[in-house]
Design an enzyme around this catalytic site. Sequence first.
Site, PDB file in Angstrom:
ATOM      1  CB  SER A   7      -1.764  -5.749   7.203  1.00  0.00           C
ATOM      2  OG  SER A   7      -2.224  -6.340   6.000  1.00  0.00           O
TER       3      SER A   7
ATOM      4  CG  HIS B  86       1.820  -8.183   7.397  1.00  0.00           C
ATOM      5  ND1 HIS B  86       2.542  -9.232   7.917  1.00  0.00           N
ATOM      6  CD2 HIS B  86       0.660  -8.718   6.945  1.00  0.00           C
ATOM      7  CE1 HIS B  86       1.852 -10.352   7.784  1.00  0.00           C
ATOM      8  NE2 HIS B  86       0.699 -10.074   7.190  1.00  0.00           N
TER       9      HIS B  86
ATOM     10  CG  ASP C  13      -1.569  -9.818   4.282  1.00  0.00           C
ATOM     11  OD1 ASP C  13      -1.057 -10.742   4.935  1.00  0.00           O
ATOM     12  OD2 ASP C  13      -2.048  -8.791   4.801  1.00  0.00           O
TER      13      ASP C  13
ATOM     14  CG  MET D  67      -3.973 -13.204   0.130  1.00  0.00           C
ATOM     15  SD  MET D  67      -5.599 -12.762   0.751  1.00  0.00           S
ATOM     16  CE  MET D  67      -5.171 -11.873   2.245  1.00  0.00           C
TER      17      MET D  67
ATOM     18  CG  HIS E  44       1.169 -13.610   5.772  1.00  0.00           C
ATOM     19  ND1 HIS E  44      -0.015 -13.282   6.410  1.00  0.00           N
ATOM     20  CD2 HIS E  44       1.226 -14.960   5.775  1.00  0.00           C
ATOM     21  CE1 HIS E  44      -0.636 -14.390   6.767  1.00  0.00           C
ATOM     22  NE2 HIS E  44       0.079 -15.422   6.385  1.00  0.00           N
TER      23      HIS E  44
ATOM     24  CG  MET F 227      -1.905 -16.109   3.565  1.00  0.00           C
ATOM     25  SD  MET F 227      -2.986 -14.750   4.046  1.00  0.00           S
ATOM     26  CE  MET F 227      -1.969 -13.368   3.578  1.00  0.00           C
TER      27      MET F 227
ATOM     28  CG  MET G 161      -2.556 -17.212  10.149  1.00  0.00           C
ATOM     29  SD  MET G 161      -2.163 -15.538   9.602  1.00  0.00           S
ATOM     30  CE  MET G 161      -3.798 -14.874   9.260  1.00  0.00           C
TER      31      MET G 161
ATOM     32  N   GLY H 242     -10.059  -7.291   8.381  1.00  0.00           N
ATOM     33  CA  GLY H 242     -11.283  -6.844   9.038  1.00  0.00           C
ATOM     34  C   GLY H 242     -12.109  -7.934   9.713  1.00  0.00           C
TER      35      GLY H 242
ATOM     36  CG  ASP I  24      -1.709 -11.404   9.986  1.00  0.00           C
ATOM     37  OD1 ASP I  24      -2.483 -10.433  10.031  1.00  0.00           O
ATOM     38  OD2 ASP I  24      -1.282 -11.896   8.916  1.00  0.00           O
ATOM     39  N   GLY I  25      -4.311 -10.846  12.424  1.00  0.00           N
ATOM     40  CA  GLY I  25      -5.747 -11.036  12.254  1.00  0.00           C
ATOM     41  C   GLY I  25      -6.527 -10.500  13.428  1.00  0.00           C
TER      42      GLY I  25
ATOM     43  N   GLY J 268      -4.062  -4.433  10.258  1.00  0.00           N
ATOM     44  CA  GLY J 268      -4.490  -3.872   8.984  1.00  0.00           C
ATOM     45  C   GLY J 268      -5.545  -2.814   9.189  1.00  0.00           C
TER      46      GLY J 268
HETATM   47  C1  DX5 Z   1      -5.436 -11.871   6.638  1.00  0.00           C
HETATM   48  C2  DX5 Z   1      -4.092 -11.200   6.507  1.00  0.00           C
HETATM   49  C3  DX5 Z   1      -3.884 -10.101   7.468  1.00  0.00           C
HETATM   50  C4  DX5 Z   1      -4.865  -8.964   7.356  1.00  0.00           C
HETATM   51  C5  DX5 Z   1      -5.147  -8.504   8.745  1.00  0.00           C
HETATM   52  O1  DX5 Z   1      -5.419 -13.099   6.022  1.00  0.00           O
HETATM   53  O2  DX5 Z   1      -3.043 -12.126   6.691  1.00  0.00           O
HETATM   54  O3  DX5 Z   1      -2.557  -9.612   7.425  1.00  0.00           O
HETATM   55  O4  DX5 Z   1      -4.403  -7.871   6.612  1.00  0.00           O
HETATM   56  O5  DX5 Z   1      -6.130  -7.530   8.712  1.00  0.00           O
HETATM   57  P1  DX5 Z   1      -6.864  -7.051  10.064  1.00  0.00           P
HETATM   58  O6  DX5 Z   1      -5.805  -6.491  10.945  1.00  0.00           O
HETATM   59  O7  DX5 Z   1      -7.831  -6.051   9.569  1.00  0.00           O
HETATM   60  O8  DX5 Z   1      -7.511  -8.279  10.657  1.00  0.00           O
HETATM   61 ZN    ZN Z   2      -1.010 -11.305   6.905  1.00  0.00          ZN
END
Ligand code: DX5
Ligand code: ZN
Length: 228
Positions: free
Chosen positions: A8, A31, A33, A35, A64, A66, A135, A143, A173-174, A195
Amino acid sequence: MAVQINPSILSADFARLAEEAKAVQGADWLHVDVMDNHFVPNLTLGVPVVESLARATDTPLDCHLMIEDPDRWAPQYVEAGASSVTFHVEAAAAPVRLAREIRAKGARASMALKPATPIEPFEDLLPELDMLLIMTVEPGFGGQAFLDIMLPKIRRTRELIDKHGLQLWLQVDGGVSASTIERCADAGADVFVAGSAVYGAKDPAEAVRALRTQAEAATARATWACDH
Ligand code: DX5
Ligand code: ZN
């Protein structure tokens, strides 16, 4: 189904995205993200950045979203060059129509569930999808700590996929890292977003390889994968 590792870029340096994409050579997908500060309390990037990134890397983009109103925006991410587009079911007005539109435009259609959204009401929709994203943190930030309470949902989803004989990919993811990826693979996930575990490592490409080795070993031991 082969294990796939999707770094990510949320944890990458946004000023050096092209180089950060190259730093994870060997990854299956990047990936991305997206937002909007409405669906989640954070703001990242949009269509123009995805367009530039798609031109800058050969690794396919897994977007992805969001965001609110994915029915309106998701098709634009396909046009921008994403090979897979994930929308959140909590935000979609017409998920079946949207999945069909994404596929018709030539990308893989994927639907995401926040931690409090159950899979069961969507059993009949699964054939419309190429991937389902579960998720394993509340979406919005990298993080965060992995939510173990999501493991039963991953297991139940894998059972539904097998019951219907679908080719659907199951993404998590997460909080996916060296200490949690084996639990995810054991429960039935086959696409792993990471990520901080990748971009926080000294050598991101090596982190991708190590995560893949762990996930492959856990999948080989997993009961759900026995007859595949
Ligand atoms: C969070 C994102 C993830 C995020 C994951 O809402 O959708 O893709 O980058 O990060 P890590 O792997 O650090 O939890
Ligand atoms: Zn994501």
